[in-house]
Design a protein around this motif. Structure first.
Motif, mmCIF file in Angstrom:
data_model
loop_
_atom_site.group_PDB
_atom_site.id
_atom_site.type_symbol
_atom_site.label_atom_id
_atom_site.label_comp_id
_atom_site.label_asym_id
_atom_site.label_seq_id
_atom_site.Cartn_x
_atom_site.Cartn_y
_atom_site.Cartn_z
ATOM 1 N N PHE A 37 0.735 -1.389 -0.088
ATOM 2 C CA PHE A 37 0.073 0.020 -0.056
ATOM 3 C C PHE A 37 0.933 1.234 -0.078
ATOM 4 C CE2 PHE A 37 -2.873 -3.179 1.740
ATOM 5 C CZ PHE A 37 -3.960 -3.079 1.149
ATOM 6 N N ARG A 38 1.996 1.158 -0.107
ATOM 7 C CA ARG A 38 3.251 2.273 -0.010
ATOM 8 C C ARG A 38 3.002 3.175 -1.416
ATOM 9 N NH1 ARG A 38 9.531 2.028 1.608
ATOM 10 N NH2 ARG A 38 9.836 4.273 1.839
ATOM 11 N N TRP A 39 2.690 4.278 -1.290
ATOM 12 C CA TRP A 39 3.023 5.238 -2.515
ATOM 13 C C TRP A 39 3.357 6.480 -2.309
ATOM 14 C CZ3 TRP A 39 -0.970 8.932 -3.750
ATOM 15 C CH2 TRP A 39 -2.125 8.901 -2.863
ATOM 16 N N ALA A 40 3.998 7.374 -3.087
ATOM 17 C CA ALA A 40 3.977 8.660 -2.822
ATOM 18 C C ALA A 40 4.009 9.557 -4.271
ATOM 19 C CB ALA A 40 5.711 8.745 -2.380
ATOM 20 N N THR A 41 3.384 10.707 -3.958
ATOM 21 C CA THR A 41 3.319 11.409 -5.108
ATOM 22 C C THR A 41 4.724 12.385 -5.484
ATOM 23 O OG1 THR A 41 3.013 13.438 -3.903
ATOM 24 C CG2 THR A 41 1.026 12.130 -4.525
ATOM 25 N N ASP A 42 4.753 12.698 -6.714
ATOM 26 C CA ASP A 42 6.026 13.389 -6.936
ATOM 27 C C ASP A 42 6.329 14.367 -6.330
ATOM 28 O OD1 ASP A 42 6.080 11.673 -9.307
ATOM 29 O OD2 ASP A 42 5.242 13.090 -10.643
ATOM 30 N N SER A 43 5.457 15.290 -5.970
ATOM 31 C CA SER A 43 5.653 16.408 -4.850
ATOM 32 C C SER A 43 6.073 16.123 -3.524
ATOM 33 C CB SER A 43 4.401 17.328 -4.804
ATOM 34 O OG SER A 43 3.384 16.543 -4.219
ATOM 35 N N GLY A 44 5.544 14.896 -2.997
ATOM 36 C CA GLY A 44 5.920 14.145 -1.962
ATOM 37 C C GLY A 44 7.205 13.657 -1.778
ATOM 38 N N ASP A 86 13.874 15.824 -9.963
ATOM 39 C CA ASP A 86 13.815 14.607 -10.701
ATOM 40 C C ASP A 86 13.487 13.326 -9.994
ATOM 41 O OD1 ASP A 86 13.914 12.275 -12.555
ATOM 42 O OD2 ASP A 86 15.047 13.510 -14.101
ATOM 43 N N ARG A 87 12.115 12.819 -9.977
ATOM 44 C CA ARG A 87 11.898 11.705 -9.046
ATOM 45 C C ARG A 87 12.796 10.312 -9.420
ATOM 46 N NH1 ARG A 87 6.028 9.554 -7.349
ATOM 47 N NH2 ARG A 87 6.682 7.723 -6.153
ATOM 48 N N ALA A 88 13.005 9.966 -10.811
ATOM 49 C CA ALA A 88 13.433 8.765 -11.005
ATOM 50 C C ALA A 88 15.073 9.083 -10.829
ATOM 51 C CB ALA A 88 13.433 8.606 -12.687
ATOM 52 N N ASP A 122 10.838 5.999 -1.125
ATOM 53 C CA ASP A 122 9.594 6.735 -1.569
ATOM 54 C C ASP A 122 9.655 6.897 -2.943
ATOM 55 O OD1 ASP A 122 8.529 7.073 0.993
ATOM 56 O OD2 ASP A 122 9.320 8.870 1.589
ATOM 57 N N ALA A 123 10.768 7.309 -3.425
ATOM 58 C CA ALA A 123 11.027 7.387 -4.967
ATOM 59 C C ALA A 123 10.404 6.374 -5.827
ATOM 60 C CB ALA A 123 12.176 7.748 -5.308
ATOM 61 N N GLY A 124 10.588 5.135 -5.351
ATOM 62 C CA GLY A 124 10.184 3.964 -5.837
ATOM 63 C C GLY A 124 8.727 3.441 -5.706
ATOM 64 N N ALA A 125 8.256 4.303 -4.810
ATOM 65 C CA ALA A 125 6.990 3.593 -4.359
ATOM 66 C C ALA A 125 5.804 4.507 -5.182
ATOM 67 C CB ALA A 125 6.612 4.220 -2.860
ATOM 68 N N LEU A 126 5.675 4.058 -6.412
ATOM 69 C CA LEU A 126 4.457 4.537 -7.447
ATOM 70 C C LEU A 126 3.218 3.835 -7.397
ATOM 71 C CD1 LEU A 126 6.860 4.061 -10.510
ATOM 72 C CD2 LEU A 126 6.419 6.091 -9.458
ATOM 73 N N VAL A 127 2.317 4.937 -7.451
ATOM 74 C CA VAL A 127 0.769 4.483 -7.317
ATOM 75 C C VAL A 127 0.523 3.564 -8.226
ATOM 76 C CG1 VAL A 127 -0.222 6.313 -8.823
ATOM 77 C CG2 VAL A 127 -1.441 5.474 -6.756
ATOM 78 N N SER A 128 1.057 3.519 -9.260
ATOM 79 C CA SER A 128 0.836 2.495 -10.501
ATOM 80 C C SER A 128 1.130 0.900 -9.994
ATOM 81 C CB SER A 128 1.601 2.762 -11.776
ATOM 82 O OG SER A 128 3.040 2.496 -11.368
ATOM 83 N N LYS A 129 2.262 0.909 -8.992
ATOM 84 C CA LYS A 129 2.474 -0.347 -8.506
ATOM 85 C C LYS A 129 1.426 -0.892 -7.523
ATOM 86 C CE LYS A 129 7.532 0.027 -8.537
ATOM 87 N NZ LYS A 129 8.767 0.106 -7.810
#
Length: 506
Positions: A37-44, A86-88, A122-129
């Protein structure tokens, strides 16, 4: 004595057997992959990385001073990525820092680099996952498994299993949504847990749209709560409490007994009813939400009152976890004393960790030690409370309950909790306990998410607002204020070197 029928047809016993069944299956090797359930926005991610920028600067300076060229290059690349937002690139560079730091010889650099490397999480915690097919399928497997296991109890209790099978997936999806919201890194940073979102989702549906009659067959708050509490026992280990040290245990006991009585006294002065007073006192003195759940079960309390208490706990914890670390720094309170203060006053484990981290690692560890010691008293408190409650209610009627009556009214989930705790503390191999602990904790969370969603679905805002004219809230806030002062005094006496040597927490 309980006859065979009660052992198989009452909710209390069925929750115990269901909790034991889940534990046994996990111990036997059934280890499902749980959804993430872990995810983060770009701004986060950008905000989190920016916050760690001074640490990155310190890392670069230290690496340059010690001639660690590889570490210097990795740190410089991360700093550039943070400045670009740059998140990535931030994720890749932070991971690189973490990897190369493992080979560093200097202990200080290794520690700082390891902390910086966490940015990559956090950077790898994408909502798409989280909403990927694979992750959703894991959720479906858990949902179907819970439906099958819990439906057995519904059949034995004489419920309408057809309606339950139709309604349960809806409740499960709502509970899943609460965990999804709480999985956001920013929400997590503020110590807001899935419990409040499960409650809010249920409240919004019940108050805005209404709950259809067919859905109510799966709105079984106590069934889910009691099952989760039995599983919670597997995570409360006696030897871990002892490892926390006598100082943490002493503080926990003094906080629990003194603050519990103070809250009860204040609640009664404010004409708050006994059910409310017991739940409020247990929540403020032990560990918030989990303790309130246990108290509600022990006294067979009103679910709407539990909803009220839970909301209070979480609403008050949010500002406290920001204000208290600031006060520790502003008043020059030693880190370990400050951490012990946080552990004894903040009512959720997540908020203790988050607030302690805002001070220092030793503060966070001290807070966790105290909080864990208090958490471990849940089962004991529920046991004492249930016996006292039965005797008290009997005395009010001019009767002295017999041992048989006490046993009949005694919440059986408390026994399940204590048995699970004893087995995991003394009878199982330590490696097996370690291998299963996190999985059982996650499975327990699902039961609690279901329970608090149901509380919301079964509660009306008007009922909550009208409850005793706001007096329970006044009692809770007054008790929490006393808790803050009393625990600060204890933290200074016990962790500040006044009575005992300052604990060696690094």
């Amino acid at each position: 004595m309980a006859n065979g029928q009660s052992l198989l047809k009452t909710e209390d016993w069925l929750a115990v057997w269901l909790g034991f069944l889940v534990i046994i299956l996990v111990l036997a090797g059934v280890r499902p992959q749980l959804p993430s359930f872990r995810w983060a926005t770009d701004s986060g991610v950008a905000a989190s990385a920016e916050e760690k920028k001074p640490l990155v600067d310190s890392f670069i300076k230290e690496a340059e001073a010690k001639g660690e060229a590889e570490l210097l290059a990795a740190g410089t690349a991360l700093k550039a990525a943070i400045e670009k937002g740059d998140r990535a690139a931030i994720g890749s560079a932070a991971k690189q820092v973490g990897d190369v730091t493992k080979k560093a010889k200097d202990g200080g650099l290794k520690k700082i680099g390891g902390e910086i490397g966490k940015i990559s999480g956090d950077a790898g915690a994408l909502v798409s996952k989280v909403v990927s097919g694979e992750n959703i399928w894991r959720s479906v497997i858990i949902g179907v498994s819970y439906l099958v296991l819990s439906a057995i109890g519904i059949v034995l209790m004489g419920g309408n299993v057809g309606k339950y099978v139709i309604a349960f997936p809806i409740v499960f999806v709502l509970a899943w949504l609460s965990q999804f919201i709480a999985g956001n890194s920013t929400v997590n940073y503020w110590g807001l847990e899935y419990v409040i979102f499960a409650l809010l989702i249920g409240l919004i549906i019940s108050n805005v749209f209404g709950v259809p009659a067919w859905l109510m067959e799966a709105v079984r708050t106590e069934y889910y709560i009691k099952t989760g509490l039995v599983i919670l026992g597997a995570g409360m280990l006696f030897y871990e409490i002892l490892q926390a040290g006598a100082v943490g245990i002493v503080q926990a006991l003094l906080v629990v007994f003194v603050v519990w009585y103070s809250c009860w006294w204040l609640a009664k002065k404010l004409r708050v009813d006994d059910d409310f007073a017991a739940m409020l006192s247990t929540a403020v003195s032990i560990c918030g939400v989990s303790a309130a759940i246990a108290a509600c079960g022990a006294i067979q309390g009103d679910k709407k009152k539990l909803s009220y208490v839970t909301s209070l706990v979480l609403i008050v914890a949010a500002p406290m976890m920001v204000i208290m670390p600031w006060m520790v720094k502003a008043l020059g309170i030693p880190d370990i004393v400050g951490g012990a203060w946080l552990g004894g006053t903040l009512d959720t484990s997540g908020s203790v960790v988050a607030a302690g981290a805002l001070i220092s690692e030793p503060a966070m560890k001290a807070g966790v030690i105290v909080k864990f010691s208090q958490n471990a008293l849940i089962g004991v408190a529920a046991f004492i409370l249930s016996v006292w409650w039965t005797v008290k209610k009997g005395a009010e009627k001019g009767e002295m309950p017999s041992a048989g009556v006490i046993w009949e009214r005694f919440p059986k989930f408390v026994l399940g909790f204590l048995v699970a705790s004893f087995v995991f503390s003394f009878l199982l191999d330590a490696k097996l306990v370690g291998d299963t602990k996190s999985l059982l904790a996650a499975l327990r969370t699902v039961w609690f998410a279901l329970a608090f969603t149901c509380i919301g679905l079964d509660t009306r805002f008007t009922d909550m607002v009208a409850m005793e004219g706001g007096r329970p809230a006044v009692a809770f806030l007054g008790a929490q204020a006393f808790n803050v002062l009393w625990t600060l005094l204890l933290a200074y006496l016990l962790f500040g070197g006044v009575i005992f040597p300052v604990p060696d927490i690094k």
